[in-house]
Scaffold this active site. Structure first.
Site, PDB file in Angstrom:
ATOM      1  N   LYS A  56       0.844  -1.192   0.000  1.00 19.22           N
ATOM      2  CA  LYS A  56       0.000   0.000   0.000  1.00 19.22           C
ATOM      3  C   LYS A  56       0.875   1.236   0.000  1.00 19.22           C
ATOM      4  CE  LYS A  56      -3.864   2.252   0.641  1.00 19.22           C
ATOM      5  NZ  LYS A  56      -3.323   3.243  -0.296  1.00 19.22           N
ATOM      6  N   LYS A  68       5.264   2.036   8.816  1.00 15.65           N
ATOM      7  CA  LYS A  68       4.079   2.755   9.300  1.00 15.65           C
ATOM      8  C   LYS A  68       2.941   1.775   9.576  1.00 15.65           C
ATOM      9  CE  LYS A  68       4.983   6.876   6.512  1.00 15.65           C
ATOM     10  NZ  LYS A  68       4.475   7.760   5.446  1.00 15.65           N
ATOM     11  N   LYS A 107       5.098   2.079  -3.003  1.00 15.37           N
ATOM     12  CA  LYS A 107       5.209   3.494  -3.364  1.00 15.37           C
ATOM     13  C   LYS A 107       5.450   3.591  -4.856  1.00 15.37           C
ATOM     14  CE  LYS A 107       4.855   7.345  -1.012  1.00 15.37           C
ATOM     15  NZ  LYS A 107       3.943   7.549   0.119  1.00 15.37           N
ATOM     16  N   ASP A 111      -0.172  11.117  -3.278  1.00 18.25           N
ATOM     17  CA  ASP A 111       1.045  11.539  -2.592  1.00 18.25           C
ATOM     18  C   ASP A 111       1.373  12.946  -3.094  1.00 18.25           C
ATOM     19  OD1 ASP A 111       4.324  11.305  -2.140  1.00 18.25           O
ATOM     20  OD2 ASP A 111       3.176  10.130  -0.719  1.00 18.25           O
ATOM     21  N   THR A 144      -3.978  12.640   7.043  1.00 18.37           N
ATOM     22  CA  THR A 144      -2.560  12.746   7.391  1.00 18.37           C
ATOM     23  C   THR A 144      -2.326  13.928   8.321  1.00 18.37           C
ATOM     24  OG1 THR A 144      -1.982  11.783   5.239  1.00 18.37           O
ATOM     25  CG2 THR A 144      -0.215  12.816   6.494  1.00 18.37           C
ATOM     26  N   ASN A 203      -1.576  19.468   0.869  1.00 17.46           N
ATOM     27  CA  ASN A 203      -2.674  18.856   1.610  1.00 17.46           C
ATOM     28  C   ASN A 203      -2.300  18.615   3.070  1.00 17.46           C
ATOM     29  OD1 ASN A 203      -5.160  17.353   2.149  1.00 17.46           O
ATOM     30  ND2 ASN A 203      -3.862  15.558   2.115  1.00 17.46           N
ATOM     31  N   SER A 245      -6.592   5.297   4.619  1.00 20.17           N
ATOM     32  CA  SER A 245      -6.603   4.535   3.370  1.00 20.17           C
ATOM     33  C   SER A 245      -7.010   3.090   3.647  1.00 20.17           C
ATOM     34  CB  SER A 245      -5.229   4.577   2.701  1.00 20.17           C
ATOM     35  OG  SER A 245      -5.055   5.756   1.952  1.00 20.17           O
TER      36      SER A 245
END
Length: 430
Positions: free
Chosen positions: A71, A95, A107, A147, A191, A222, A351
């Protein structure tokens, strides 16, 4: 490209190596974790508005899938490179492990300056990228998300392309998408909300009164903007903000609601906000604030500017914002660092919630999403703080050890490592 000294992939491998040694684990654990299980590079030819074809380069890294599908986000940035994407995928694994989320780390990235593309060119690039990585992604394989320089709109184009290729809707193949097509309420703010939750907990540890505290932020995308919003709601005075075009400063506190309104359409930079004076990035890092929040890109807190930092808390809203040299200086200064793999984990957490909702085809109210996010963030913070106290180490080292411990348990359960390799570790952890 990053310099060799500040290569994020080398940095993360070094931190994993240190943690494996401190935990008394076998070298085999490091060998498993030190590099992604899969790294894909793709060419992305796009017909530009002037009729020419420009061929962009894209990447997708999948670190480890021992806990579940990988993820992680997709970033569009001119400085994207292989080692950055590899490092980011490893950070994602950690994480998820810290917050007990059943995902591995992934990623993606494309080497491009999206500001130089028209909307049509950006959509074409987004769809081309998702087509090229389709063989290795999906709700049970690898789940992309937004991202740097990507957005719910971009995710909408990408999921539409994937669905057209498959011939039916698969909402769980991507997260951070618009709510109308299966996105989760609370995801856009997640986030930044998670960053502020960890700041709140750090302030509790340090016995700081946030309503009397000041903060400065690097980055107002963001994550930075949502962080500023929630800090303002807690009564924190945000006095400085910098972005790619400059910075603003107001000793009495920037009017955050007015600034959010100013940038909401995406056409204005925070640094162009007129109700404040100009400030450089260098000066911002040296301000006498209580909380400093790097919320931009890697390698921003360095041996050059770390000596000037006066904050009590440094909250890493960005991934990899602190170099090893800068980190050492922060430790010597006694600054409480909330490491990136804990601080900004709110995004992957919601997510995960979005993916769960897609799987059930049943969607939660925003209050429920936010409540569950807070539970996960506090769970992760407490685990890392307990490890810090137990090992008498930095928060960063504690976070890595918590994440690696979780992954090691999964390795043992699957038979990836032998019981004899775990014996010393288990004895040490009793």
């Amino acid at each position: 490209m990053t310099t060799q000294d500040h290569n994020p992939y080398d940095i993360v491998k070094g931190l994993i190596k240190e943690s494996v040694t401190t935990l008394g684990l076998n070298e085999n654990v490091y060998q498993v974790l030190k590099k992604p299980m899969r790294m894909l590079e793709v060419s992305l030819p796009v017909r530009m508005d002037d009729g020419t074809i420009q061929n962009f380069t894209g990447y997708r890294s999948q670190h480890i899938d021992i806990l579940g599908p990988t993820k992680g986000g997709i970033r569009f940035h001119p400085k994207v490179n292989v080692d950055e994407v590899k490092a980011l995928s490893i950070w994602m694994s950690l994480k998820a492990a810290i917050l007990d989320i059943p995902f591995g780390g992934g990623k993606g990235g494309v080497i491009v300056d999206p500001e130089k593309l028209s909307v049509r060119e950006l959509e074409t690039l987004s769809r081309t990228y998702i087509r090229k990585i389709t063989p290795i992604i999906g709700p049970q394989k690898d789940i992309p998300a937004p991202d740097v320089n990507t957005s719910p709109e971009v995710m909408g184009w990408m999921i539409d392309e994937f669905d057209q290729l498959r011939g039916y809707n698969i909402p769980g193949m991507i997260t951070g998408k618009p709510v109308i097509i299966g996105g989760s309420l609370g995801r856009l703010e997640a986030t930044g909300r998670g960053v502020v939750l960890t700041i709140r907990e750090a302030a509790r540890v340090l016995e700081m009164d946030l309503s009397k505290s000041t903060a400065a932020l690097q980055g107002f995308g963001n994550v930075g903007s949502m962080t500023a919003k929630f800090l303002h709601e807690l009564g924190v005075k945000v006095v400085a903000i910098t972005d790619a075009k400059g910075g603003i400063y107001n000793e009495e506190g920037i009017d955050i609601p007015a600034l959010l309104e100013f940038v909401k359409d995406g056409k204005n930079y925070a640094s162009k906000f007129s109700d404040a004076e100009s400030i450089t990035n260098e000066k911002m890092f040296s301000l006498p604030v209580d909380i400093l929040i790097p919320a931009a890109i890697e390698n921003q807190v360095t041996k050059e500017n770390a000596p000037n930092i006066q904050a009590k808390i440094l909250a890493e809203a960005a991934n990899g914002p602190t170099t090893p040299e800068g980190d050492k200086i922060l430790e010597e200064k006694g600054i409480f660092v909330i490491p990136d793999i804990l601080c900004n984990a709110g995004g992957v957490t919601v997510s995960y919630f979005e993916w769960v909702q897609n799987t059930m085809n049943y969607y939660w109210k925003e209050e429920e999403v936010n409540k569950k996010l807070e539970e996960h963030m506090l769970f992760g913070f407490d685990k890392v703080l307990d490890m810090k106290k137990d090992k008498q180490c930095r928060m960063r080292d504690a976070a890595y050890m918590v994440g690696i411990n979780h992954l090691v348990k999964a390795m043992e359960a699957r038979g990836w490592i032998k019981d004899t390799e775990m014996e010393k570790h288990n004895n040490d952890m009793k």
